[in-house]
Design a protein around this motif. Structure first.
Motif, short mmCIF file in Angstrom:
data_model
loop_
_atom_site.label_atom_id
_atom_site.label_comp_id
_atom_site.label_asym_id
_atom_site.label_seq_id
_atom_site.Cartn_x
_atom_site.Cartn_y
_atom_site.Cartn_z
N SER A 98 57.74 94.76 45.80
CA SER A 98 57.28 95.87 46.65
C SER A 98 57.44 97.20 45.92
O SER A 98 56.63 98.11 46.11
N VAL A 99 58.46 97.33 45.08
CA VAL A 99 58.62 98.54 44.28
C VAL A 99 57.51 98.60 43.23
O VAL A 99 56.88 99.65 43.03
N VAL A 100 57.24 97.49 42.57
CA VAL A 100 56.19 97.44 41.56
C VAL A 100 54.85 97.83 42.18
O VAL A 100 54.05 98.55 41.57
N GLU A 101 54.62 97.39 43.38
CA GLU A 101 53.37 97.68 44.09
C GLU A 101 53.19 99.19 44.32
O GLU A 101 52.06 99.66 44.45
N GLU A 102 54.28 99.95 44.35
CA GLU A 102 54.23 101.38 44.61
C GLU A 102 53.97 102.23 43.36
O GLU A 102 53.70 103.43 43.48
N ILE A 103 54.04 101.63 42.18
CA ILE A 103 53.83 102.41 40.95
C ILE A 103 52.38 102.88 40.93
O ILE A 103 51.47 102.06 40.98
N PRO A 104 52.16 104.19 40.86
CA PRO A 104 50.79 104.70 40.90
C PRO A 104 49.98 104.35 39.66
O PRO A 104 50.54 104.18 38.57
N GLU A 105 48.70 104.25 39.84
CA GLU A 105 47.79 104.01 38.73
C GLU A 105 47.96 105.14 37.71
O GLU A 105 48.10 106.31 38.07
N HIS A 107 53.98 109.46 30.91
CA HIS A 107 53.45 108.61 31.98
C HIS A 107 54.50 107.93 32.86
O HIS A 107 54.13 107.12 33.72
N GLN A 108 55.79 108.22 32.67
CA GLN A 108 56.80 107.54 33.49
C GLN A 108 56.73 108.03 34.94
O GLN A 108 56.65 109.23 35.21
N TRP A 109 56.76 107.09 35.82
CA TRP A 109 56.72 107.33 37.26
C TRP A 109 57.98 108.08 37.65
O TRP A 109 59.09 107.65 37.37
N SER A 110 57.81 109.20 38.32
CA SER A 110 58.98 109.93 38.81
C SER A 110 58.87 110.03 40.33
O SER A 110 57.82 110.34 40.86
N LEU A 111 59.94 109.72 40.97
CA LEU A 111 59.96 109.73 42.43
C LEU A 111 60.41 111.05 42.99
O LEU A 111 61.20 111.73 42.49
N GLY A 122 68.87 99.19 44.09
CA GLY A 122 70.32 99.19 44.21
C GLY A 122 71.03 98.20 43.32
O GLY A 122 72.18 97.84 43.58
N ARG A 123 70.40 97.78 42.24
CA ARG A 123 71.00 96.83 41.29
C ARG A 123 70.84 97.39 39.88
O ARG A 123 70.17 96.81 39.04
N LYS A 124 71.48 98.51 39.62
CA LYS A 124 71.25 99.25 38.39
C LYS A 124 71.53 98.47 37.11
O LYS A 124 71.02 98.82 36.07
N ARG A 125 72.27 97.41 37.17
CA ARG A 125 72.60 96.64 35.97
C ARG A 125 71.75 95.37 35.84
O ARG A 125 72.09 94.49 35.06
N ASN A 126 70.68 95.28 36.60
CA ASN A 126 69.90 94.04 36.62
C ASN A 126 68.46 94.20 36.12
O ASN A 126 67.53 93.61 36.67
N ALA A 127 68.27 94.94 35.05
CA ALA A 127 66.93 95.12 34.48
C ALA A 127 66.34 93.77 34.05
O ALA A 127 65.14 93.51 34.23
N ARG A 128 67.17 92.90 33.51
CA ARG A 128 66.66 91.58 33.07
C ARG A 128 66.22 90.74 34.26
O ARG A 128 65.27 89.97 34.16
N LEU A 129 66.89 90.88 35.35
CA LEU A 129 66.50 90.17 36.57
C LEU A 129 65.10 90.63 37.00
O LEU A 129 64.26 89.81 37.38
N ILE A 163 63.32 100.17 38.07
CA ILE A 163 63.10 99.34 39.25
C ILE A 163 64.42 98.76 39.74
O ILE A 163 64.69 98.75 40.94
N ALA A 164 65.26 98.32 38.81
CA ALA A 164 66.57 97.79 39.20
C ALA A 164 67.39 98.85 39.95
O ALA A 164 68.00 98.55 40.98
N ARG A 165 67.36 100.08 39.47
CA ARG A 165 68.10 101.16 40.15
C ARG A 165 67.52 101.42 41.54
O ARG A 165 68.26 101.65 42.50
N LEU A 166 66.20 101.38 41.66
CA LEU A 166 65.57 101.65 42.95
C LEU A 166 65.92 100.62 44.02
O LEU A 166 65.90 100.94 45.21
#
Length: 102
Positions: free
Chosen positions: A15-22, A98-102, A36-43, A31-34
């Motif tokens: 659902s987070v990936v779906e929100e990344i703008p074109e 081009h990095q998405w900023s919230l 709430g799992r800041k240490r799970n980039a590999r996940l 995405i991991a931080r968004l």
């Protein structure tokens, strides 16, 4: 790992990936931080590698922290360039631009 990777978590990541703008990209760590799992980039990367089984998501908009594209996925560059994303070199997105900023 299977206990950590349940369907609710998979859909939370997607659902987070779906929100990344074109025309923008996000990193696995972002995405991991968004979620709430800041240490799970590999996940996040693991979930994205099997995203096709859960629907259609713009996974091509996710790169590593340096802007590197997924090795072996030549279509990713084409998809990003079609959205106007500039490349820094052959296999890196200009992430500062081009990095998405919230």
């Amino acid at each position: 790992m299977n206990r950590v990777l349940d369907e609710a978590l998979i859909y939370e990541i997607l659902s987070v990936v779906e929100e990344i703008p074109e025309g923008q990209v996000a990193t696995y760590g972002q995405i991991a931080r968004l979620i709430g799992r800041k240490r799970n980039a590999r996940l996040v990367g693991r979930v994205l590698s099997m995203a096709e089984f859960y629907g259609s998501y713009p996974c091509h908009r996710v790169v590593n922290h340096a802007g590197r594209l997924v090795p072996g996925w030549s279509e990713q560059k084409q998809l990003l360039e079609a959205e106007g994303v500039a490349m820094k070199n052959m296999d890196h997105v200009d992430i500062k631009r081009h990095q998405w900023s919230l």
